[in-house]
Scaffold this active site. Structure first.
Site, PDB file in Angstrom:
ATOM      1  N   LYS A  22       0.847  -1.213   0.000  1.00 19.05           N
ATOM      2  CA  LYS A  22       0.000   0.000   0.000  1.00 19.05           C
ATOM      3  C   LYS A  22       0.874   1.251   0.000  1.00 19.05           C
ATOM      4  O   LYS A  22       0.668   2.163  -0.799  1.00 19.05           O
ATOM      5  CB  LYS A  22      -0.906   0.008   1.238  1.00 19.05           C
ATOM      6  CG  LYS A  22      -1.602   1.339   1.458  1.00 19.05           C
ATOM      7  CD  LYS A  22      -2.415   1.374   2.720  1.00 19.05           C
ATOM      8  CE  LYS A  22      -1.679   1.808   3.960  1.00 19.05           C
ATOM      9  NZ  LYS A  22      -1.395   3.246   4.087  1.00 19.05           N
ATOM     10  N   ASN A  23       1.856   1.279   0.890  1.00 18.66           N
ATOM     11  CA  ASN A  23       2.645   2.512   1.032  1.00 18.66           C
ATOM     12  C   ASN A  23       3.556   2.778  -0.161  1.00 18.66           C
ATOM     13  O   ASN A  23       3.999   3.905  -0.364  1.00 18.66           O
ATOM     14  CB  ASN A  23       3.471   2.481   2.331  1.00 18.66           C
ATOM     15  CG  ASN A  23       2.604   2.753   3.552  1.00 18.66           C
ATOM     16  OD1 ASN A  23       1.404   2.978   3.422  1.00 18.66           O
ATOM     17  ND2 ASN A  23       3.204   2.734   4.727  1.00 18.66           N
ATOM     18  N   CYS A 116      -5.014  12.644  12.949  1.00 19.41           N
ATOM     19  CA  CYS A 116      -5.635  11.319  12.909  1.00 19.41           C
ATOM     20  C   CYS A 116      -5.381  10.632  14.231  1.00 19.41           C
ATOM     21  O   CYS A 116      -4.735  11.199  15.112  1.00 19.41           O
ATOM     22  CB  CYS A 116      -5.139  10.509  11.733  1.00 19.41           C
ATOM     23  SG  CYS A 116      -3.453   9.992  11.913  1.00 19.41           S
ATOM     24  N   ARG A 121       0.127  14.878  13.478  1.00 25.79           N
ATOM     25  CA  ARG A 121       0.693  14.783  12.130  1.00 25.79           C
ATOM     26  C   ARG A 121       0.709  16.137  11.400  1.00 25.79           C
ATOM     27  O   ARG A 121      -0.026  16.360  10.435  1.00 25.79           O
ATOM     28  CB  ARG A 121      -0.031  13.712  11.323  1.00 25.79           C
ATOM     29  CG  ARG A 121       0.029  12.372  12.016  1.00 25.79           C
ATOM     30  CD  ARG A 121      -0.559  11.268  11.199  1.00 25.79           C
ATOM     31  NE  ARG A 121       0.368  10.736  10.222  1.00 25.79           N
ATOM     32  CZ  ARG A 121       0.103   9.674   9.465  1.00 25.79           C
ATOM     33  NH1 ARG A 121      -1.037   9.057   9.594  1.00 25.79           N
ATOM     34  NH2 ARG A 121       0.970   9.246   8.580  1.00 25.79           N
ATOM     35  N   ASP A 306       5.066   1.177  12.032  1.00 25.27           N
ATOM     36  CA  ASP A 306       3.893   0.468  11.500  1.00 25.27           C
ATOM     37  C   ASP A 306       3.809  -0.985  11.986  1.00 25.27           C
ATOM     38  O   ASP A 306       2.839  -1.681  11.680  1.00 25.27           O
ATOM     39  CB  ASP A 306       3.904   0.497   9.959  1.00 25.27           C
ATOM     40  CG  ASP A 306       3.470   1.852   9.423  1.00 25.27           C
ATOM     41  OD1 ASP A 306       3.051   2.714  10.214  1.00 25.27           O
ATOM     42  OD2 ASP A 306       3.548   2.055   8.191  1.00 25.27           O
ATOM     43  N   ARG A 398      -8.329  -0.621   4.966  1.00 25.79           N
ATOM     44  CA  ARG A 398      -7.562   0.457   4.323  1.00 25.79           C
ATOM     45  C   ARG A 398      -6.196  -0.045   3.873  1.00 25.79           C
ATOM     46  O   ARG A 398      -5.645   0.471   2.910  1.00 25.79           O
ATOM     47  CB  ARG A 398      -7.335   1.608   5.316  1.00 25.79           C
ATOM     48  CG  ARG A 398      -8.559   2.443   5.600  1.00 25.79           C
ATOM     49  CD  ARG A 398      -8.164   3.654   6.414  1.00 25.79           C
ATOM     50  NE  ARG A 398      -6.963   4.249   5.846  1.00 25.79           N
ATOM     51  CZ  ARG A 398      -6.031   4.890   6.545  1.00 25.79           C
ATOM     52  NH1 ARG A 398      -6.178   5.045   7.842  1.00 25.79           N
ATOM     53  NH2 ARG A 398      -4.977   5.405   5.954  1.00 25.79           N
TER      54      ARG A 398
HETATM   55  C1  UD1 Z   1       4.397   7.283   6.194  1.00 28.80           C
HETATM   56  C2  UD1 Z   1       3.590   6.012   6.074  1.00 28.80           C
HETATM   57  C3  UD1 Z   1       3.127   5.530   7.450  1.00 28.80           C
HETATM   58  C4  UD1 Z   1       4.312   5.401   8.395  1.00 28.80           C
HETATM   59  C5  UD1 Z   1       5.126   6.693   8.418  1.00 28.80           C
HETATM   60  C6  UD1 Z   1       6.401   6.575   9.224  1.00 28.80           C
HETATM   61  C7  UD1 Z   1       2.513   6.091   3.906  1.00 28.80           C
HETATM   62  C8  UD1 Z   1       1.256   6.221   3.137  1.00 28.80           C
HETATM   63  N1  UD1 Z   1       2.425   6.253   5.226  1.00 28.80           N
HETATM   64  O1  UD1 Z   1       3.532   8.284   6.714  1.00 28.80           O
HETATM   65  O2  UD1 Z   1       2.494   4.251   7.278  1.00 28.80           O
HETATM   66  O3  UD1 Z   1       3.846   5.140   9.703  1.00 28.80           O
HETATM   67  O4  UD1 Z   1       5.504   7.064   7.076  1.00 28.80           O
HETATM   68  O5  UD1 Z   1       7.177   5.538   8.767  1.00 28.80           O
HETATM   69  O6  UD1 Z   1       3.560   5.826   3.351  1.00 28.80           O
HETATM   70  N2  UD1 Z   1       6.194  15.305  10.474  1.00 28.80           N
HETATM   71  C9  UD1 Z   1       6.220  16.608  10.929  1.00 28.80           C
HETATM   72  N3  UD1 Z   1       5.961  17.592  10.014  1.00 28.80           N
HETATM   73  C10 UD1 Z   1       5.700  17.347   8.703  1.00 28.80           C
HETATM   74  C11 UD1 Z   1       5.681  15.998   8.255  1.00 28.80           C
HETATM   75  C12 UD1 Z   1       5.936  14.985   9.169  1.00 28.80           C
HETATM   76  O7  UD1 Z   1       6.456  16.877  12.104  1.00 28.80           O
HETATM   77  O8  UD1 Z   1       5.472  18.300   7.935  1.00 28.80           O
HETATM   78  C13 UD1 Z   1       6.458  14.216  11.453  1.00 28.80           C
HETATM   79  C14 UD1 Z   1       5.279  13.277  11.692  1.00 28.80           C
HETATM   80  O9  UD1 Z   1       4.307  13.831  12.551  1.00 28.80           O
HETATM   81  C15 UD1 Z   1       5.987  12.078  12.291  1.00 28.80           C
HETATM   82  C16 UD1 Z   1       7.312  12.059  11.523  1.00 28.80           C
HETATM   83  O10 UD1 Z   1       7.466  13.358  10.942  1.00 28.80           O
HETATM   84  O11 UD1 Z   1       6.234  12.327  13.655  1.00 28.80           O
HETATM   85  C17 UD1 Z   1       7.399  11.031  10.430  1.00 28.80           C
HETATM   86  O12 UD1 Z   1       6.205  11.088   9.655  1.00 28.80           O
HETATM   87  P1  UD1 Z   1       6.228  10.799   8.094  1.00 28.80           P
HETATM   88  O13 UD1 Z   1       7.415   9.956   7.790  1.00 28.80           O
HETATM   89  O14 UD1 Z   1       6.066  12.061   7.356  1.00 28.80           O
HETATM   90  O15 UD1 Z   1       4.903   9.912   7.933  1.00 28.80           O
HETATM   91  P2  UD1 Z   1       3.988   9.823   6.648  1.00 28.80           P
HETATM   92  O16 UD1 Z   1       4.789  10.046   5.418  1.00 28.80           O
HETATM   93  O17 UD1 Z   1       2.767  10.630   6.855  1.00 28.80           O
END
Ligand code: UD1
Length: 419
Positions: A22-23, A116, A121, A306, A398
């Site tokens: 999925k990811n 969420c 996030r 995850d 999902r």
């Molecule tokens: C992706 C994955 C999710 C996984 C996560 C971490 C997908 C669809 N989802 O989510 O399954 O759990 O990576 O491996 O691929 N952050 C900030 N500011 C920002 C963006 C991120 O503070 O602007 C923080 C987030 O809150 C979190 C950390 O960075 O604490 C890592 O998140 P991120 O790697 O961005 O997660 P996703 O890409 O949303």
């Protein structure tokens, strides 16, 4: 709303084919907006998140056909610049369409994704990236409205926090930008490498994938492509934890050992035997002892957030005390209360869960709170004495393709009911 009823206490024995990730698949689908030629993705897991993204891409002008696990995507022209709240709110990853809309068309209105169950996030790093790229934006009525110069200017950017989504976003913005861009402290997750490799096959010039420093030379246009969606490491890891909890023997087919190396090393410490061959992995758990291990989640190649909920179920039935520290998301412990309802002994202390193994769990009525938490409750139901009913199972749909069928084929007793 569907629920799952699990009659626990059965060992898992058999072969499990791992589905497309999925990811990996979501950003690959979004990358189809970056070319006006056709993209075909094979081995698509037709999950509800994939269906949500199909609706978003269609709303932007992508022609989409799904035939026998193949998704054909063709965006001759982006006809709409707006990704609406109704669709984006269902899935955070859909926010990433902002990057190709800006890279191709220079203008976009995309609903903010919101928080969420697993944490607030924020999107501050995405916004910082836009600012540094000289892309003007404002936030109006819950939408980010952004306008870029055409083409976007390449830039050097350092991620203050490793982020998978921000790395995907940067790759898509920078590969059609003018000049060379560099991303420092980039995420190294396999899904980032897989998106980068897809873009390279489409004609992008990206170097350093899988390392902390990614260098991208902008190109003028990208081509169509036919690509296979790689297998899902989180699904494979979930089954490996499940058999380590229930006992038995399973062969995971179509999966890559290295992508889950950190997990497999931990499962060996808990008492499971792992054997890898070229494209498959055997996991065997023959004795009743599950040894406790302390775990900290961290970006790849560390232990994935995850799989944190799933490994917590295993630790809940271990023969000792363990600690799990969640370093990625601040509120990813929603499964704890549900596991406690099944007899687990878990205490939370800020970002740490202190677990005293109880060696067994009891069936109960529980509620899935998010995607990966639902998998942890299924593992709990598989080992519990008696019947477990898991409600709100739409979270599972999902992100896990045919999970209950795959487990039932290995001897589990899981029934889906619609209320
Ligand atoms: C992706 C994955 C999710 C996984 C996560 C971490 C997908 C669809 N989802 O989510 O399954 O759990 O990576 O491996 O691929 N952050 C900030 N500011 C920002 C963006 C991120 O503070 O602007 C923080 C987030 O809150 C979190 C950390 O960075 O604490 C890592 O998140 P991120 O790697 O961005 O997660 P996703 O890409 O949303």
């Amino acid at each position: 709303m569907d629920s799952l009823i699990i009659n626990g206490g059965k060992k898992l024995i058999g072969n499990i084919p791992i589905s497309g990730s999925k990811n990996a698949c979501l950003p690959m689908m979004i990358a189809s907006l970056m070319t006006d030629e056709k993209m075909t993705l094979n081995n698509i897991p037709m999950l509800s998140d994939v269906k949500t993204l199909i609706s978003i891409l269609k709303s932007l002008g992508t022609n989409i056909e799904y035939k026998k696990d193949n998704l054909h995507l063709h965006t001759k022209e982006i006809i709409n610049h707006k990704a609406s709240y109704d669709l984006v709110k269902k899935m955070r990853a859909s926010f990433w369409v902002l990057a190709p809309l800006l890279a191709k068309k220079g203008y976009a209105e995309v609903s903010l994704p919101g928080g969420c169950a697993i944490g607030t996030r924020p999107i501050d790093i995405y916004l910082e990236m836009l600012k540094e790229m000289n892309i003007k934006y404002s936030i109006n009525n819950g939408y980010i409205v952004a306008k870029a110069e055409s083409p976007i200017r390449g830039l050097n950017f350092k991620l203050e926090k490793k982020s998978v989504g921000c790395t995907h976003f940067f790759l898509m913005l920078a590969c059609l930008a003018n000049g060379t861009s560099k991303l420092s402290n980039a995420a190294c997750e396999p899904e980032v490498v897989q998106l980068g490799m897809l873009l390279n096959k489409m004609g992008a010039k990206i170097r350093g994938l899988g390392s902390k420093k990614i260098i991208i030379e902008g190109v003028e246009k990208l081509n169509g492509i036919n690509e296979i969606v790689p297998s899902d490491r989180i699904e494979a890891g979930t089954f490996a934890i499940a058999v380590s909890a229930t006992g038995g023997r399973i062969k995971l087919e179509n999966t890559n050992y290295d992508e889950n190396k950190t997990l497999f090393k931990i499962l060996e410490k808990t008492g499971s035997k792992i054997n890898k061959s070229k494209n498959s992995i055997n996991i065997e758990k023959t004795n009743d002892e599950i040894y406790p291990v302390n775990i900290k989640t961290s970006p790849y190649p560390g232990f994935p957030t995850d799989l944190q909920a799933q490994i917590m179920t295993l630790m809940a039935i271990s023969n000792g005390q363990s600690e799990i520290k969640e370093n990625i998301f601040e509120n990813r412990f929603m499964h704890v209360q549900e596991l406690v309802r099944m007899g687990a002994n878990i205490k939370l202390d800020k970002d740490k869960a202190l677990i005293r193994g109880t060696r067994s769990l009891n069936g109960a009525n529980v509620m899935a709170t998010d995607l990966r938490a639902s998998a942890s409750l299924i593992i709990a139901g598989l080992v519990a004495i008696g019947k477990t009913t898991i409600s709100r199972i739409y979270h599972l749909d999902r992100g896990f393709y045919n999970l209950e069928c795959k487990l039932n084929n290995c001897g589990a007793s899981i029934k889906r009911i619609s209320e």
